[in-house]
Design an enzyme around this catalytic site. Structure first.
Site, PDB file in Angstrom:
ATOM      1  N   HIS A  81      -7.709  -5.932  -0.348  1.00 52.36           N
ATOM      2  CA  HIS A  81      -6.034  -4.998  -0.502  1.00 52.36           C
ATOM      3  C   HIS A  81      -5.035  -6.344   0.574  1.00 52.36           C
ATOM      4  CE1 HIS A  81      -3.726  -1.164  -0.973  1.00 52.36           C
ATOM      5  NE2 HIS A  81      -3.951  -1.338   0.543  1.00 52.36           N
ATOM      6  N   ASP A 131      -9.107  -4.981  -5.581  1.00 55.55           N
ATOM      7  CA  ASP A 131      -8.696  -4.127  -4.294  1.00 55.55           C
ATOM      8  C   ASP A 131      -9.372  -3.126  -4.693  1.00 55.55           C
ATOM      9  OD1 ASP A 131      -6.472  -3.215  -2.714  1.00 55.55           O
ATOM     10  OD2 ASP A 131      -4.827  -4.518  -4.201  1.00 55.55           O
ATOM     11  N   SER A 159       0.481  -0.937   0.278  1.00 57.54           N
ATOM     12  CA  SER A 159      -0.165   0.132  -0.209  1.00 57.54           C
ATOM     13  C   SER A 159       1.160   1.627  -0.069  1.00 57.54           C
ATOM     14  CB  SER A 159      -1.175  -0.535   1.085  1.00 57.54           C
ATOM     15  OG  SER A 159      -2.013   0.583   0.974  1.00 57.54           O
TER      16      SER A 159
END
Length: 309
Positions: A288, A261, A121
């Protein structure tokens, strides 16, 4: 007692503009000196999430013998907190986090032996920015759920929001207009987004819950750089276009994202187009946090990439 060698410590970190001494907390899985394999340094998301949820990567050490280095970025977890820097965009910069990472690598003596980086991320954004500077010792790079462009990420979040029930969308929109990001109504509606596009597991694994608590405990970096919600970037990261520097990345790179995601395919694609030595896999059973949602497949892909490719 741990079934594998584990050590942890703190190192001094001179954070420019902090106005006080700072420290970086880190943990090593395995033996950095004895292992023939370069270690994998894990960069957590957020900003401000802490390393906790990345401990699933211990699977890679157990299966492949690749040592791991976890650490908490400045402003969260067990590293120094700087709540007094809320809203200070001149302080919370890529340069700050890159300096902290460089200091850690130097203190652990990893320059000559080399190291891999996995960023998840925001950690992937940081990892790409770091790799774009061609640091000495970087062998391979893994970017998981990492946006190549924050304007594209914002578009993806709008698309994902449109997939939610109308009442959830209405609540989020109305709360946002009022600047309400703390009410039970907003939090309940935001949780629906998180359940669909961030972590689809039920129950949520305890290390991920710890990560959520880290941000709740100190959202200084998150609120300054991201904003008040996962799906509307209004902080200093909002215009970031990391792919424009990605042509400078020389390390072989593995891109990973999930079918569900929040970082949709078109948000990853600019990295795939601009990094010269790159492979991209979308995991079908995750959103995610693929390292938890599609854990076996994730660890196989990363382990193979670091070990053989």
């Amino acid at each position: 007692m741990s079934a594998y060698p584990t050590s942890q410590g703190e190192i001094a970190f001179e954070a420019p503009g902090a106005g006080k001494p700072c420290r970086t907390w880190y943990k090593v899985i395995g033996n950095l000196e004895e292992s023939a394999a370069p270690p994998l340094i894990a960069l957590h998301g957020g900003p401000g999430s802490g390393h906790d949820y990345l401990e699933a990567l211990i699977d890679i050490y157990q299966a492949r013998g690749i040592p791991l280095v976890f650490y908490d970025q400045i402003g969260c977890g067990r590293s120094t907190h700087l709540r007094e820097k809320l809203g200070d965009e001149s302080f919370w910069t890529f340069d700050l986090f890159i300096k902290q990472l460089d200091d850690l690598i130097n203190r652990l003596g990893l320059r000559e032996k080399g190291f891999h980086i996995l960023g998840q991320s925001w950690g992937g954004m940081l990892g790409s920015a770091y790799a774009s500077r061609r640091p000495q010792g970087l062998k391979k790079l893994v970017l998981s759920g990492a946006p190549a462009s924050m304007p594209l990420y914002k578009q993806a979040c709008k698309q994902r929001l449109a997939e939610l029930p109308e009442d959830v969308r209405t609540t989020l929109r109305d709360c946002d207009k009022k600047g309400d990001h703390d009410s039970p109504e907003f939090k309940a509606a935001a949780a629906v987004f998180m359940k669909n596009f961030v972590c689809r597991l039920d129950p949520i694994p305890e290390p991920i819950q710890r990560t959520f608590r880290n941000v709740r405990d100190d959202a200084t970096a998150y609120n300054t750089m991201q904003g008040h919600s996962e799906f509307d970037t209004v902080g200093s990261l909002k215009d970031w276009e990391g792919w424009k520097e990605a042509h400078n990345i020389q390390a072989p790179t593995l891109l990973l994202n999930g079918k569900y995601d929040e970082v949709m395919d078109f948000v990853v694609e600019p990295f795939f187009r601009t990094i010269s030595k790159v492979k991209w896999v979308t995991l079908e059973n995750s959103s995610h946090v693929s390292l938890w949602e599609d854990r076996e497949r994730f660890m196989q892909l990363v382990g193979d990439f670091l070990s053989y490719e």
